[in-house]
Design an enzyme around this catalytic site. Structure first.
Site, mmCIF file in Angstrom:
data_model
loop_
_atom_site.group_PDB
_atom_site.id
_atom_site.type_symbol
_atom_site.label_atom_id
_atom_site.label_comp_id
_atom_site.label_asym_id
_atom_site.label_seq_id
_atom_site.Cartn_x
_atom_site.Cartn_y
_atom_site.Cartn_z
ATOM 1 N NE ARG A 81 -2.160 -1.190 3.689
ATOM 2 C CZ ARG A 81 -1.736 -0.256 4.539
ATOM 3 N NH1 ARG A 81 -1.966 1.026 4.292
ATOM 4 N NH2 ARG A 81 -1.084 -0.603 5.637
ATOM 5 C CB SER A 100 -0.228 -6.433 7.222
ATOM 6 O OG SER A 100 0.310 -7.291 6.259
ATOM 7 C CG HIS A 112 -7.208 -4.493 10.512
ATOM 8 N ND1 HIS A 112 -5.886 -4.153 10.671
ATOM 9 C CD2 HIS A 112 -7.251 -5.294 9.418
ATOM 10 C CE1 HIS A 112 -5.159 -4.709 9.721
ATOM 11 N NE2 HIS A 112 -5.955 -5.420 8.954
ATOM 12 N NE ARG A 167 -0.289 -9.199 1.896
ATOM 13 C CZ ARG A 167 -0.886 -8.953 3.044
ATOM 14 N NH1 ARG A 167 -1.911 -9.692 3.432
ATOM 15 N NH2 ARG A 167 -0.475 -7.978 3.822
ATOM 16 C CG ASP A 221 -7.593 -8.125 6.752
ATOM 17 O OD1 ASP A 221 -6.755 -8.082 7.669
ATOM 18 O OD2 ASP A 221 -7.719 -7.227 5.902
ATOM 19 C CE LYS A 273 -6.016 -4.147 4.627
ATOM 20 N NZ LYS A 273 -6.698 -4.815 5.771
ATOM 21 C CE LYS A 304 -5.688 -8.967 10.355
ATOM 22 N NZ LYS A 304 -4.363 -8.588 9.854
ATOM 23 C CB THR A 305 -4.362 -14.841 7.260
ATOM 24 O OG1 THR A 305 -4.854 -13.562 6.853
ATOM 25 C CG2 THR A 305 -4.828 -15.893 6.262
#
Length: 526
Positions: free
Chosen positions: A56, A235, A217, A319, A254, A198, A239-240
């Site tokens: 990003r 990130s 988030h 990703r 997410d 996002k 989390k994933t």
């Protein structure tokens, strides 16, 4: 499309002959390959590269200053104001640029699995693979006739249009602009598809709290008994990975919201980090990388087509984007009850935070507002090694409203539903980044499982003398020495210096918050 020197309108672009609407993923994959946008890997996934932008660009994100949002947006470095005139001029330029393309792609989708709060989305792309990304990450209509009363937000993405800052009023050739009045997200100059995802999250973070719903988030899953867990973190904190558990149903990886009815997923897919991915450690993500998945910036063998997840020569922010039903135990629809456990994830590059600790209600508010982690390489442009980051509510880059709105809502929900809150460090142990080692995933999984199953409820704890955190003395599947961070360092004095350094960082960051209760302010490091 001939413009006759007149600006093209969005409706004209959508009805133009070159616009291909709602192509299937199979057709879009074919188009991507034919257009030279990507290649198939040995697993059937589409491999693409995003050029100079592999993460990003937060400094290139703007919100149009309009009367509708003038007095509600939390203006500043995250929500940079942009004049309506600058936006309108660039919007017309981008539409004209797209109107000159031979092929364009459009699709319909939604954000929000709970139909009571669902937002229609319209996505326009000049890359076929970007359209695959959108189809897989957002919620797909159950039929071509599915419509909602709400007016849609439209993403207009033109990666080959490069802005000229001196003329267009941007900071660089790339830009991400949100207009709430026009209900348009304008993206250009960057091929990184994550900007689309996002941006919609930012939109939902504005709209949902206005309806009394907390947007978050975080990832989420649920057990066989219906117990729901939330995993907050930036990130790269896990989390994933940690929410994709074979013995629990995945709600999402997410972005979620918490209403009076319970938790629901905002998205329809997953966007998993692939760096050092292995079938042994993360089998669900590994097996999800198949036909229909978009694999971003992963080095792939020219001979065998096999991805090399250990090769980070393009970026560490590799990703995989895939629909949530590629995870075998995904919950559909992605709607569940109220959480019983919340886990804050941090990747501490100082190597001094305990791998797991239980938080008091005041500590929960302190650490939610702090949102500490070490930002990992590749997630944003310019980040090449872990960097100390305090991201309010574990999602500051995506929060259009003042932080206290989200924190107050979470505190009320935690209290109302009697939720247990834990802080889990997935970062370094035995020393800082470059000296110590990253926390073993097997140990983290064991600690998370123990927390979710209530196995830490009656375990004796030790209070950390620096951070005041309550560290369990025992945890199934984890050596006792691992639980106490100071014990893993060969030099106790070096640990104490690093711990004090991080504590000072916490204190300095927290000075920006005002109007909080004394109990919350004093819940941080000693």
């Amino acid at each position: 499309m001939k413009t006759m020197n007149m600006p093209i309108k969005l409706e004209q672009l959508l009805s133009s002959p070159q616009m291909k609407h709602d192509l299937s993923v199979s057709r879009l994959v074919e188009q991507s390959i034919e257009r030279g946008e990507g290649t198939l890997t040995s697993t059937g996934a589409l491999s693409v590269e995003t050029g100079a932008y592999t993460g990003r660009s937060p400094k290139d994100k703007f919100v149009v200053r309009e009367s509708l949002v003038e007095h509600t947006i939390d203006w500043g470095p995250v929500n940079q104001p942009l004049s309506k005139d600058i936006f309108t001029a660039l919007y017309h330029k981008v539409l004209t640029h797209l109107g000159e393309k031979e092929e364009l792609f459009a699709s319909q989708g939604f954000a929000g699995a709970d139909t009571n709060y669902r937002l229609p989305i319209q996505v326009i792309n000049e890359f076929a693979w970007h359209q695959i990304f959108a189809r897989q990450l957002f919620i797909r209509p159950s039929s071509t006739d599915e419509k909602l009363e709400r007016e849609p937000f439209t993403i207009v993405s033109a990666p080959t249009f490069k802005a000229v800052p001196e003329i267009d009023g941007t900071h660089s050739e790339a830009f991400v602009m949100i207009s709430f009045e026009e209900r348009v997200i304008l993206i250009g100059g960057t091929e990184y598809a994550g900007e689309m995802k996002k941006s919609i999250f930012s939109i939902m973070n504005y709209l949902l709290p206005e309806e009394g719903v907390l947007s978050m988030h975080c990832s989420a899953n649920t057990g066989a008994e219906g117990d729901v867990a939330l995993f907050f973190g930036l990130s790269g904190t896990g989390k994933t990975t940690l929410s994709a558990s074979p013995d629990r149903l995945l709600i999402g990886d997410d972005e979620h919201a918490w209403s009076e009815n319970g938790v629901f997923n905002i998205e329809g897919g997953c966007y998993a980090k692939c760096v050092n991915l292995s079938q042994e450690k993360e089998p669900q993500i590994w097996n999800a990388i198949k036909f229909g998945t978009v694999l971003e910036n992963v080095v792939v063998s020219d001979v065998t087509g096999e991805p090399n997840y250990d090769d980070i020569s393009l970026t560490e922010n590799t990703r995989a984007a895939y629909p949530i039903d590629y995870i075998p135990n995904a919950l559909e629809p992605s709607v569940a009850g109220h959480p019983s456990t919340i886990i804050f994830l941090t990747a501490d590059a100082f190597g001094v935070l305990p791998p797991i600790s239980k938080l008091t209600p005041e500590q929960a508010m302190y650490h939610f507002l702090s949102g500490y982690t070490s930002k990992l390489a590749g997630t944003e442009r310019g980040i090449t090694e872990p960097e100390v980051t305090f991201s309010t509510c574990f999602g500051a880059p995506f929060l259009p409203l003042p932080a206290h709105r989200y924190a107050s809502m979470l505190g009320d929900l935690i209290s109302k539903h009697n939720v247990d809150v834990f802080l889990v460090n997935t970062g370094w142990s035995g020393g800082p980044y470059g000296v110590g080692e990253r926390m073993k995933l097997a140990h983290t999984r064991s600690m998370v499982q123990a927390a979710l199953q209530g196995e830490l409820s009656n375990v004796a704890t030790t209070e950390d003398p620096v951070f005041g955190l309550h560290i369990p003395e025992h945890c199934p599947g984890v050596p006792d020495i691992v639980l106490q961070p100071k014990s893993t360092w060969p030099n106790p004095e070096a640990y104490e210096l690093k711990a004090k350094e991080l504590a000072d960082n916490f204190k300095q960051n927290f000075t920006k918050f005002t109007g909080l209760s004394k109990d919350i302010v004093e819940a941080g490091p000693k």
